[in-house]
Every structure is written in C-alpha cells, then in structure tokens.
Design an enzyme around this catalytic site. Structure first.
Site, PDB file in Angstrom:
ATOM      1  N   ARG A   1      -5.601  11.038 -41.065  1.00 10.99           N
ATOM      2  CA  ARG A   1      -5.928  12.357 -40.533  1.00 10.99           C
ATOM      3  C   ARG A   1      -5.643  13.430 -41.582  1.00 10.99           C
ATOM      4  NH1 ARG A   1      -3.256  16.044 -35.655  1.00 10.99           N
ATOM      5  NH2 ARG A   1      -5.002  17.514 -35.554  1.00 10.99           N
ATOM      6  N   HIS A   2      -6.461  14.465 -41.608  1.00  8.41           N
ATOM      7  CA  HIS A   2      -6.320  15.568 -42.555  1.00  8.41           C
ATOM      8  C   HIS A   2      -5.020  16.350 -42.363  1.00  8.41           C
ATOM      9  CE1 HIS A   2      -7.077  18.561 -39.430  1.00  8.41           C
ATOM     10  NE2 HIS A   2      -8.046  17.758 -38.989  1.00  8.41           N
ATOM     11  N   GLY A   3      -4.699  17.184 -43.323  1.00 10.59           N
ATOM     12  CA  GLY A   3      -3.528  18.046 -43.251  1.00 10.59           C
ATOM     13  C   GLY A   3      -3.709  19.222 -42.301  1.00 10.59           C
ATOM     14  N   ASN A   4      -2.643  19.955 -42.137  1.00 11.47           N
ATOM     15  CA  ASN A   4      -2.597  21.075 -41.184  1.00 11.47           C
ATOM     16  C   ASN A   4      -3.524  22.218 -41.587  1.00 11.47           C
ATOM     17  OD1 ASN A   4      -0.966  23.730 -40.082  1.00 11.47           O
ATOM     18  ND2 ASN A   4      -0.665  21.940 -38.767  1.00 11.47           N
TER      19      ASN A   4
ATOM     20  N   ASP B   1      -4.754  26.428 -40.141  1.00  9.86           N
ATOM     21  CA  ASP B   1      -4.310  27.538 -39.299  1.00  9.86           C
ATOM     22  C   ASP B   1      -4.772  27.357 -37.857  1.00  9.86           C
ATOM     23  OD1 ASP B   1      -3.031  28.768 -41.414  1.00  9.86           O
ATOM     24  OD2 ASP B   1      -4.643  30.194 -41.827  1.00  9.86           O
ATOM     25  N   TRP B   2      -5.908  26.712 -37.680  1.00 11.80           N
ATOM     26  CA  TRP B   2      -6.391  26.472 -36.315  1.00 11.80           C
ATOM     27  C   TRP B   2      -5.554  25.411 -35.616  1.00 11.80           C
ATOM     28  CZ3 TRP B   2     -12.294  26.943 -35.094  1.00 11.80           C
ATOM     29  CH2 TRP B   2     -12.733  28.207 -35.479  1.00 11.80           C
ATOM     30  N   ASN B   3      -5.083  24.388 -36.350  1.00 14.61           N
ATOM     31  CA  ASN B   3      -4.128  23.449 -35.765  1.00 14.61           C
ATOM     32  C   ASN B   3      -2.889  24.195 -35.290  1.00 14.61           C
ATOM     33  OD1 ASN B   3      -4.788  20.833 -38.175  1.00 14.61           O
ATOM     34  ND2 ASN B   3      -5.461  20.897 -36.062  1.00 14.61           N
TER      35      ASN B   3
ATOM     36  N   ARG C   1     -11.377  20.276 -44.517  1.00 12.55           N
ATOM     37  CA  ARG C   1      -9.986  19.885 -44.269  1.00 12.55           C
ATOM     38  C   ARG C   1      -9.759  18.394 -44.527  1.00 12.55           C
ATOM     39  NH1 ARG C   1     -12.511  21.108 -39.394  1.00 12.55           N
ATOM     40  NH2 ARG C   1     -12.266  19.667 -37.617  1.00 12.55           N
TER      41      ARG C   1
ATOM     42  N   GLU D   1     -15.231  15.272 -37.167  1.00 16.24           N
ATOM     43  CA  GLU D   1     -14.559  15.372 -35.877  1.00 16.24           C
ATOM     44  C   GLU D   1     -15.577  15.401 -34.740  1.00 16.24           C
ATOM     45  OE1 GLU D   1     -12.441  14.625 -33.860  1.00 16.24           O
ATOM     46  OE2 GLU D   1     -10.693  15.856 -34.397  1.00 16.24           O
TER      47      GLU D   1
ATOM     48  N   HIS E   1     -10.447  12.822 -38.995  1.00 15.81           N
ATOM     49  CA  HIS E   1      -9.906  13.807 -38.052  1.00 15.81           C
ATOM     50  C   HIS E   1      -9.228  13.085 -36.884  1.00 15.81           C
ATOM     51  CE1 HIS E   1     -12.448  16.804 -40.151  1.00 15.81           C
ATOM     52  NE2 HIS E   1     -13.236  15.752 -40.295  1.00 15.81           N
TER      53      HIS E   1
END
Length: 209
Positions: free
Chosen positions: A8-11, A13-15, A58, A82, A149
C-alpha cells in the site's frame, strides 16, 4: 515459488483527513514520502526482480522509493488503481454518511454500495488480473513488488485466493506503506504468507479509500 509483495502507498493529506480518495490523483505528503523511504529500505532486502505500480501518484511515487534503491525501472498498470468511489470522492466519511446515508449503511455492512461506486466483484477481478500479470514479470522463484492502494490490495488478493467477501472483512485495513506477502507454486496455487507487514506498526490506520 514466486513471491508477490502487494504494497500500500504512503500517507497523503486526504488519508490524514479521512477523505475518500478513490481514483483522485492525490500526492504523498511529507510523512508518506518518509514512509516510502523507510519501507523501501526493508523491501530492498527481499531482492525484488521487478516493481509494478498503479499509475496514481501516491502509488507510483511510493514505488519510486524502492526503484531508487534497486535500480529497477517501474512498470505501471491502471488496473492497480484504487476502487472508483464516484460521488464519494473528495468527501470525508461523515460527509458521505450525511449525503449518501443508504449507500454508507451498505458500505459499513460490507455490502455492495450501489450508485456509481465500483462493485467489489469488478474491483477484485481487475486488480487480481493486474497482480497476476505483475507476478509474471519475475523469473521462476523470483519476487515482484506491486505498489497499489488499500481497498484495491485487499479485494485483489481476496480474488486471487478465492476468499468470499465475508472472510475478507476479517482482515484489518492495510496501514500506509505496509504490505501483503503472497506466494505461488504449481501445486498449491496462491497462498497468504504474511499480512500488514512493515514499519510504523504503532500508527493509526487510515481507511483504505
């Protein structure tokens, strides 16, 4: 035996804001970029033979951190994107619950959401197809890392393993920059070797959207 790492991708701002990303092309934030680097320092020890990523930033930027350490070029596959969340994309989950209460209730219950949200069956099939093709990039006994994702990873591996939706719901959401390890051989097919592996195990888990 082929080894497939579904990462899974990194963090973003929407996460961090609990905002539904879906196929909106949101970039990694500073934390996400550091997570990608830290995770790549672990994954490089697996000596991957190939790296494949979703073409959303991302995921592709997460993959780039591993590419920089291995010297491998990265392949991109839109099938690894995703889940398409339609009108939900850009909303926080409280906003989804307020504006689309019936859909949100079905989502919470693990049912198909309806409307313009991609079905779990369609999501699982397209991601699994992408994972199979990615795995074929490795020589016999090789390792492939796929950057994708949260919802896509869970549904895709579930489709590969032949798990029903009810069984998949027993798995916790993947943390940012954590991964699943799958293996495959001719006798046993696909098997789950490890789940939610990676650094930052003490961090909160953003939802896989």
């Amino acid at each position: 035996m082929t080894r497939l790492i579904v990462w899974r991708h990194g963090n973003t701002d929407w996460n961090a804001a609990n905002r539904v990303q879906g196929q909106t092309d949101v970039e990694l934030n500073a934390l996400g970029r550091q997570q990608a680097v830290d995770a790549a320092e672990i994954l490089v020890k697996l000596k991957p033979d190939a790296i494949v990523a979703s073409d959303l930033k991302r995921a592709s930027d997460t993959a780039a951190a591993l590419g920089a350490l291995t010297g491998l070029s990265i392949g991109y596959d839109k099938r690894l994107r995703e889940r398409w969340f339609g009108a939900w994309q850009g909303l926080t989950m409280p906003e989804v619950a307020e504006r689309h209460p019936e859909q949100h209730a079905r989502w919470t219950a693990g049912q198909e959401v309806g409307g313009d949200v991609e079905t779990l069956e369609d999501l699982g099939k397209r991601v699994a197809d992408g994972l199979r093709d990615a795995a074929a990039e490795a020589p016999a006994g090789g390792t492939v890392v796929v950057a994708t994702h949260g919802a896509a990873a869970r549904q895709g591996i579930g489709h590969l393993l032949g798990w029903p939706v009810e069984q998949l719901r027993t798995l916790r959401a993947l943390q940012n920059c954590h991964w699943v390890e799958l293996t495959r051989d001719d006798k046993r097919g696909w098997q789950l070797a490890a789940y939610n592996v990676g650094p930052f195990s003490d961090r909160p888990v953003p939802p896989p959207v």
